[in-house]
Motif scaffolding. Sequence first.
Motif, PDB file in Angstrom:
ATOM      1  N   LEU A  21      34.611  51.072  46.553  1.00 23.37           N
ATOM      2  CA  LEU A  21      33.513  50.877  45.992  1.00 23.37           C
ATOM      3  C   LEU A  21      32.482  51.453  47.269  1.00 23.37           C
ATOM      4  CD1 LEU A  21      33.331  47.098  45.268  1.00 23.37           C
ATOM      5  CD2 LEU A  21      33.820  49.009  43.881  1.00 23.37           C
ATOM      6  N   GLU A  22      31.282  52.381  46.697  1.00 28.48           N
ATOM      7  CA  GLU A  22      30.458  52.996  47.573  1.00 28.48           C
ATOM      8  C   GLU A  22      29.408  52.297  47.453  1.00 28.48           C
ATOM      9  OE1 GLU A  22      31.127  55.349  49.668  1.00 28.48           O
ATOM     10  OE2 GLU A  22      33.189  55.695  49.312  1.00 28.48           O
ATOM     11  N   ASP A  27      25.776  54.344  41.022  1.00 28.42           N
ATOM     12  CA  ASP A  27      26.048  53.473  39.939  1.00 28.42           C
ATOM     13  C   ASP A  27      26.149  51.988  40.838  1.00 28.42           C
ATOM     14  OD1 ASP A  27      26.331  55.084  37.717  1.00 28.42           O
ATOM     15  OD2 ASP A  27      28.327  55.230  38.152  1.00 28.42           O
ATOM     16  N   SER A  28      25.857  50.915  40.485  1.00 27.19           N
ATOM     17  CA  SER A  28      25.976  49.752  41.060  1.00 27.19           C
ATOM     18  C   SER A  28      27.464  49.378  41.541  1.00 27.19           C
ATOM     19  CB  SER A  28      25.319  48.520  40.159  1.00 27.19           C
ATOM     20  OG  SER A  28      26.275  48.228  38.842  1.00 27.19           O
ATOM     21  N   GLU A  35      34.463  49.749  36.154  1.00 30.80           N
ATOM     22  CA  GLU A  35      35.232  51.121  35.831  1.00 30.80           C
ATOM     23  C   GLU A  35      36.537  51.285  36.592  1.00 30.80           C
ATOM     24  OE1 GLU A  35      36.276  54.312  34.019  1.00 30.80           O
ATOM     25  OE2 GLU A  35      34.496  53.104  33.437  1.00 30.80           O
ATOM     26  N   GLY A  36      36.710  50.727  37.824  1.00 27.71           N
ATOM     27  CA  GLY A  36      37.937  50.762  38.555  1.00 27.71           C
ATOM     28  C   GLY A  36      38.807  49.847  37.837  1.00 27.71           C
ATOM     29  N   LEU A  37      38.547  48.838  37.638  1.00 26.74           N
ATOM     30  CA  LEU A  37      39.570  47.773  36.896  1.00 26.74           C
ATOM     31  C   LEU A  37      39.939  48.264  35.546  1.00 26.74           C
ATOM     32  CD1 LEU A  37      37.968  44.485  37.861  1.00 26.74           C
ATOM     33  CD2 LEU A  37      40.179  45.231  38.876  1.00 26.74           C
ATOM     34  N   ARG A  38      39.049  49.138  34.972  1.00 27.82           N
ATOM     35  CA  ARG A  38      39.337  49.434  33.489  1.00 27.82           C
ATOM     36  C   ARG A  38      40.240  50.556  33.556  1.00 27.82           C
ATOM     37  NH1 ARG A  38      34.616  50.704  32.336  1.00 27.82           N
ATOM     38  NH2 ARG A  38      33.975  48.921  31.093  1.00 27.82           N
ATOM     39  N   HIS A  39      40.051  51.503  34.607  1.00 28.63           N
ATOM     40  CA  HIS A  39      40.855  52.642  34.869  1.00 28.63           C
ATOM     41  C   HIS A  39      42.272  52.196  35.104  1.00 28.63           C
ATOM     42  CE1 HIS A  39      42.556  55.795  36.944  1.00 28.63           C
ATOM     43  NE2 HIS A  39      42.085  56.737  36.360  1.00 28.63           N
TER      44      HIS A  39
END
Length: 478
Positions: A21-22, A27-28, A35-39
């Motif tokens: 996470l940045e 993006d929040s 998005e990371g989990l979905r990917h």
Amino acid sequence: MSNIVKINQSNLDAALLGIALERTAPDSLQAQLTEGLRHAILNDPGTSGARLPASRKLAGELSVSRTTVQIAYDQLISEGYLTSRRGSGTFVADNLPHLSPPVTKTAGLRPEAQPWRPFHTGVPDQALFPHQSWARHLERAWRAPENALLARPDPMGWYPLRQAIADHLSAWRGLPCDPGQVLITSGAWEAFELICRALLPGGSAVALEDPGWSPLREVLDACGARACPLRTDHEGLNPADIPTGVAAAIVTPSRHYPTGATMPLARRAALLDWAQQTGGLVVEDDYDSEFRYKGHPLPSLAGLDGLRHCIYIGSFSKLLSPALRIGYAVLPQTQVDPARHHLARTGTRASLIPQPALASFMTSGEFATHLRRMRRIYARRQEYLLSELAPLSDLLDLSPDPAGMHLCARLTPKLAGRITDRHIAARAQERGVFLRALSSHSVLPDPPQGLLLGYAGHDEAALGAAAHTLARLLRDIA
């Protein structure tokens, strides 16, 4: 726990390690985590049924709040990717039929850089570029940059470089000019585009040399100008051929591209007289005049004109390296403000990074030393190429050129009656030799027939091998 469940759990644990996470990203953190989990789920169906870490634990591993993790979990539960079991935790949903099959990742192959081959034209020998000296100037400029480099850049370019260019033109081309008249560009395309958009009325007719630099017609078309091609002869463009209503004429008088013809003084005077009488603008593209091997060059048009009706264009792409993407234009004083206002709106495409290094490279005297060295080397290469092609004198009109980086070899009647220059170029390509047909630079009927043989960017071994290949090809045809 079965082996399948263990494997799926291992797959998910590995996928979670790849989530980063940045905090500075647009993006929040919740959106990034979702998005990371979905990917991770989409990318590996082997995570099906695996248990996700408790929200408090994952929050600690990612250094975010527990609320951030809970929001991401809730979103993916609502989308059907996750399920929540009271008292057990959160799991990847089983049997997700709507998911696409995983995309098979293949190792990306890095495309190989295509080397310049004989007889590419307009290419300097970049192996002889003074890399160490250049690196020293570049490092010195940016190791502790002066405040002006970090301020809002001047749309006309870095002033010390403009000063160095003005000094260079005064010494090498007899063209005295003020640095305020010098504009730094990313190359000829940008210079011509600026002239058409900022200095000429919309829809203007512009006289061009035919044959000539092919991309120039594309520039004019993109800017809404009308190209008016005029056939050149052994003395270049004839000003008497310029029709009424033309607003500008773009010429290469010192060495016509691509034939190598030099515009004599009488025609230069006539062209400037045309500009004075009609209010037209003359654009002088002096693309490689520094490489003169015999005699003295005629004065530049801009020098004869006193920069009243003439714009002078030059480039470092042929003098140093095309990778620099640095060129320049010298404008009449009356055109400076319109050009500046245009660039203030659109911005310049010339990078500021190399400009201070190039300025110090020029003022140190190393630039002039490099040009003198390359002039000697290119002269030898032209002489060598002519000697290698001498047995083809019955098929090609070969003669020394007092300047430039390529030869224009016209087809003799013996060869021209059998095949066109474009067919020769195509067949040479099949044998690994790059050739440009002279006729490919022309749009008027009955174009001249010839071959363009670039020699500057290639050593004697490469030139000799290419010359022998070309000789065998032409003998097979003849």
